[in-house]
Structures are given as C-alpha cells and as structure tokens.
Design a protein around this motif. Structure first.
Motif, PDB file in Angstrom:
ATOM      1  N   MET A 129      25.012 -14.870 -59.268  1.00  0.00           N
ATOM      2  CA  MET A 129      25.881 -15.687 -60.116  1.00  0.00           C
ATOM      3  C   MET A 129      27.256 -15.087 -60.401  1.00  0.00           C
ATOM      4  N   LYS A 130      27.340 -13.757 -60.412  1.00  0.00           N
ATOM      5  CA  LYS A 130      28.599 -13.099 -60.806  1.00  0.00           C
ATOM      6  C   LYS A 130      28.888 -11.931 -59.863  1.00  0.00           C
ATOM      7  N   VAL A 131      29.740 -12.190 -58.869  1.00  0.00           N
ATOM      8  CA  VAL A 131      30.051 -11.191 -57.851  1.00  0.00           C
ATOM      9  C   VAL A 131      31.561 -11.152 -57.644  1.00  0.00           C
ATOM     10  N   TYR A 132      32.106  -9.949 -57.612  1.00  0.00           N
ATOM     11  CA  TYR A 132      33.534  -9.738 -57.397  1.00  0.00           C
ATOM     12  C   TYR A 132      33.730  -8.790 -56.215  1.00  0.00           C
ATOM     13  N   ASN A 133      34.578  -9.183 -55.280  1.00  0.00           N
ATOM     14  CA  ASN A 133      34.916  -8.353 -54.128  1.00  0.00           C
ATOM     15  C   ASN A 133      36.209  -7.597 -54.417  1.00  0.00           C
ATOM     16  N   VAL A 134      36.162  -6.273 -54.330  1.00  0.00           N
ATOM     17  CA  VAL A 134      37.359  -5.447 -54.515  1.00  0.00           C
ATOM     18  C   VAL A 134      38.090  -5.418 -53.167  1.00  0.00           C
ATOM     19  N   THR A 135      39.142  -6.215 -53.049  1.00  0.00           N
ATOM     20  CA  THR A 135      39.816  -6.429 -51.771  1.00  0.00           C
ATOM     21  C   THR A 135      40.607  -5.225 -51.267  1.00  0.00           C
ATOM     22  N   ASP A 136      40.962  -4.296 -52.147  1.00  0.00           N
ATOM     23  CA  ASP A 136      41.770  -3.138 -51.756  1.00  0.00           C
ATOM     24  C   ASP A 136      40.968  -2.037 -51.091  1.00  0.00           C
ATOM     25  N   GLY A 137      39.667  -2.052 -51.233  1.00  0.00           N
ATOM     26  CA  GLY A 137      38.828  -1.019 -50.653  1.00  0.00           C
ATOM     27  C   GLY A 137      38.672   0.199 -51.548  1.00  0.00           C
ATOM     28  N   TYR A 138      37.896   1.148 -51.022  1.00  0.00           N
ATOM     29  CA  TYR A 138      37.489   2.313 -51.812  1.00  0.00           C
ATOM     30  C   TYR A 138      38.642   3.142 -52.342  1.00  0.00           C
ATOM     31  N   SER A 139      39.582   3.555 -51.512  1.00  0.00           N
ATOM     32  CA  SER A 139      40.592   4.533 -51.950  1.00  0.00           C
ATOM     33  C   SER A 139      41.417   4.017 -53.131  1.00  0.00           C
ATOM     34  N   LYS A 140      41.846   2.774 -53.083  1.00  0.00           N
ATOM     35  CA  LYS A 140      42.622   2.226 -54.208  1.00  0.00           C
ATOM     36  C   LYS A 140      41.738   2.011 -55.425  1.00  0.00           C
ATOM     37  N   PHE A 141      40.507   1.611 -55.206  1.00  0.00           N
ATOM     38  CA  PHE A 141      39.580   1.415 -56.315  1.00  0.00           C
ATOM     39  C   PHE A 141      39.303   2.742 -57.007  1.00  0.00           C
ATOM     40  N   ALA A 142      39.033   3.791 -56.231  1.00  0.00           N
ATOM     41  CA  ALA A 142      38.752   5.112 -56.799  1.00  0.00           C
ATOM     42  C   ALA A 142      39.937   5.625 -57.597  1.00  0.00           C
ATOM     43  N   THR A 143      41.143   5.418 -57.097  1.00  0.00           N
ATOM     44  CA  THR A 143      42.357   5.836 -57.807  1.00  0.00           C
ATOM     45  C   THR A 143      42.514   5.065 -59.103  1.00  0.00           C
ATOM     46  N   ALA A 144      42.257   3.762 -59.081  1.00  0.00           N
ATOM     47  CA  ALA A 144      42.414   2.924 -60.273  1.00  0.00           C
ATOM     48  C   ALA A 144      41.378   3.264 -61.345  1.00  0.00           C
ATOM     49  N   VAL A 145      40.186   3.668 -60.929  1.00  0.00           N
ATOM     50  CA  VAL A 145      39.110   3.983 -61.872  1.00  0.00           C
ATOM     51  C   VAL A 145      39.400   5.277 -62.636  1.00  0.00           C
ATOM     52  N   GLN A 146      40.087   6.218 -62.013  1.00  0.00           N
ATOM     53  CA  GLN A 146      40.338   7.526 -62.641  1.00  0.00           C
ATOM     54  C   GLN A 146      41.176   7.433 -63.877  1.00  0.00           C
TER      55      GLN A 146
END
Length: 146
Positions: A129-146
């Motif tokens: 029911m609730k799914v989100y695709n992170v379109t930027d991929g791992y490296s940008k996601f990891a940087t944004a999470v920090q």
C-alpha cells in the motif's frame, strides 16, 4: 522637486524588495508544504521521490522500512543502517518481497534508481500500500541521511 522624485523611486524600490522577499518566503513555505504532502505515510501511495525527501521521511517517521535491492557486492560498499537486503537479481526475489508486511511503509533503493523503480511496480502489483522509490540511488540517499 528632484528630491521628491528620488524619494518616490526609493520607496517603490524598497516595496519591490519587500515584495520579492515575501514571494521568496512564500515559495519556501509552498515547497515545505509540497514536501510534507509527498510523504503522508497514512495514505496509500506508490511514488518516486528524491534522496532529500527520502531522508526527511526517515527522520519524520522512523518506523518506515528501508529496502535495499542491490547485490551483496554492491552492499559491501555501504548501506543505509537497518535496511532490509533483498537482491533484485536473485531468482527468489518476488517470493522474498511477498514475505514482507504489505501494510508497512517502504523506501526502496538500489544503485541508481532503476531496479528500485521496477521493485516499486512489483510491490504495488503484489498489494503493498505504501512504497516509495528513491530515484537518486544509494550514494545520494546515504549522503542525505547523514
């Protein structure tokens, strides 16, 4: 007479700056409201989002499940803490995805957004029911999470 004209120009110029500041502030508020609407986790959603929005979601809703669909070799380079690892290239990928709780909210990522985008479609077809695709991929996601 010249002084009066100068004062009028100066006042109008100041008013324009005030209006410009107000418009800029309104745009920031509009952007924040749009960002908040993007991740209403109580709503049935299947959506592509960027890494910045994904990071905001994790901070706002720590109960969100993060799903890493990269290969074990890719994961050796790092991963989002507590991410569930299910290799998209495995023969039993769909069976593994099917075992997840369909009522949870998921952020799905891969290296560049391609496999996670396909996973978003699969999960939707499987009844998630609730799914989100992170379109930027791992490296940008990891940087944004920090």
């Amino acid at each position: 007479m010249l002084l009066g004209s100068f004062a009028a120009i100066s006042c109008n110029s100041g008013a324009s700056e005030v209006n410009a500041d107000k418009n800029k502030n309104d745009q920031v508020v509009d952007r924040q409201q749009k960002d908040e609407k993007v991740f209403d986790i109580n709503k049935i959603t299947a959506k592509n989002i960027d890494a910045k929005i994904a990071a905001m979601m994790l901070k706002s809703y720590p109960s969100i499940k993060v799903l890493d669909v990269r290969t074990p070799k890719e994961i050796k380079d790092g991963k989002i803490p507590d991410a569930i690892e299910i290799d998209f290239k495995q023969d039993n990928f769909i069976a593994e995805i099917s075992n997840l709780d369909k009522n949870d909210t998921y952020l799905v990522y891969c290296r560049s957004g391609g496999r996670s985008g396909q996973c978003l479609s699969m999960m939707t077809k499987l009844g998630f029911m609730k799914v989100y695709n992170v379109t930027d991929g791992y490296s940008k996601f990891a940087t944004a999470v920090q």
